[in-house]
Every structure is written in C-alpha cells, then in structure tokens.
Design a protein around this motif. Structure first.
Motif, PDB file in Angstrom:
ATOM      1  N   VAL A   1      -0.683   3.583   5.543  1.00  0.00           N
ATOM      2  CA  VAL A   1      -0.336   2.800   4.352  1.00  0.00           C
ATOM      3  C   VAL A   1      -1.020   3.390   3.121  1.00  0.00           C
ATOM      4  O   VAL A   1      -0.401   3.586   2.077  1.00  0.00           O
ATOM      5  CB  VAL A   1      -0.711   1.311   4.539  1.00  0.00           C
TER       6      VAL A   1
ATOM      7  N   LYS B   1       0.622   6.547   1.943  1.00  0.00           N
ATOM      8  CA  LYS B   1       1.866   6.275   1.207  1.00  0.00           C
ATOM      9  C   LYS B   1       1.580   5.933  -0.250  1.00  0.00           C
ATOM     10  O   LYS B   1       2.394   6.183  -1.127  1.00  0.00           O
ATOM     11  CB  LYS B   1       2.623   5.106   1.849  1.00  0.00           C
TER      12      LYS B   1
ATOM     13  N   GLN C   1       5.978  -1.523  -0.690  1.00  0.00           N
ATOM     14  CA  GLN C   1       5.871  -0.877   0.633  1.00  0.00           C
ATOM     15  C   GLN C   1       6.131  -1.857   1.774  1.00  0.00           C
ATOM     16  O   GLN C   1       5.521  -1.775   2.829  1.00  0.00           O
ATOM     17  CB  GLN C   1       4.475  -0.263   0.798  1.00  0.00           C
TER      18      GLN C   1
END
Length: 195
Positions: free
Chosen positions: A127, A130, A173
């Motif tokens: 995460v 990203k 996200q």
C-alpha cells in the motif's frame, strides 16, 4: 471552552509492528483516546481472528468492558466507539480474505456492530509503495520516519494536516486498502474533543 470526558473511542487489533506504530502515531499526535491490542509473540493473521475474538478479553461484552472500562455506554450499548481490526491479506485464502473484508466472519459475535475490518492488500508495504513511499520489507523502522512519535524524527508538517493528507491519498486506493476509514474516524474524534 468546555472539555468533554475522554472516553476510549476505539480499540484497534493490529496485524504487527508497522500497524501498531501507525496507531501509536495517531494516538500520540491527534490526542485520540484509543487502545491498541497486539500479540507480543508474533503477528496476528486473518486466520487467527476467530480464536482471538473469542479469547478472555473479546468473548463477551462484560469481559471486554472489564478490560476497557472507560468506553462510553448508554442503555447497555457502546457509544461513539469502534473496534478496528487492521490486517494484511497475503496470508489466507481468497475466501477467508473476502469474509474478513465484508465482515461476514464476525457475524454472530456480540461486537459485530462495532467491528470495522481494515484491509491492506496484499500488505501494508504494498500500500505504501502505491503511494510512492518505499518501505524496505525487512526495515520496519522506516515507519518511524513517516509516522514519527519520537521527537528526533519529528517533521515540520502539522500532524493533523499530515494525517488528513495521507487519508486523502488512501481514499484513491480502495482496491488495495480502506485505511482511510480508520484515519477519518480518528480525525473526526479529534475534532469532537472540544465543544
């Protein structure tokens, strides 16, 4: 200015040290009264949760409130309170992962209405990557630089602004995380401290 009573607003079950550090940052810098539950011996996996939520602390409301005795209770209901569970999803089958994310695995548990499953797909490091934040998988201390609770790492950026900014980035996200749900809840609790 009137100060409201400081009730515990959330208990957070964390997967491991990285998630614990983020929660400590939130607790320390946003001045939100939250409690962090972790396993001292190893990380907690999704596959461990059924056993964990039926342990001595979480098995029923009475034992839970004995452990966390400063949660606001009105008419026998926990008020202004959430039980967040922050997990990586790379350690279980797809079926278990979906049951966790949807909350289906908690149906029938007394705390079902309070539980908010937070997922990081496949894991928190993915995460962060990203978001353009590189975390070495073997260097969990990197989180101290991103979420500093130690004054020697303290950044000039205002803590509230940093959490709001991170939450906004995470909102884009949803396929890989819903961590912004946790951040937004804590930000809302911070704004409710004063009346």
């Amino acid at each position: 200015m009137k100060f409201e009573p400081q009730y515990t607003r959330a208990v957070i079950i964390v997967h491991g040290k990285s998630e614990e550090h983020i929660c400590k940052y939130i607790k320390s810098n946003l001045k939100v009264k939250i409690e962090i539950y972790k396993n001292n011996k190893s990380s907690i996996q999704i596959t461990d949760l059924n056993k964990l939520i039926n342990n001595e602390i979480f098995k029923n409301k009475k034992s839970f409130l004995k452990k966390y005795d400063d949660i606001e209770v009105i008419k026998k209901e926990l008020t202004n309170f959430k039980l967040f569970i922050i997990m990586d999803t790379d350690d279980c089958t797809n079926e278990k992962k979906q049951n966790y994310i949807s909350g289906a695995m908690f149906k029938g548990h007394w705390a079902y209405d309070y539980i908010v499953p937070i997922y990081n797909n496949e894991n928190l490091e993915d995460v962060m990557e990203k978001l353009g934040i590189k975390i070495e998988k073997d260097n969990k201390r990197e989180y101290i630089k991103i979420f500093p609770t130690d004054r020697k790492y303290k950044q000039l950026k205002n803590d509230l602004i940093q959490v709001e900014s991170m939450s906004n980035e995470l909102k884009g996200q949803k396929k890989i995380t819903n961590m912004s749900t946790f951040f937004d809840y804590c930000l809302n609790c911070t704004s409710c401290l004063y009346k």
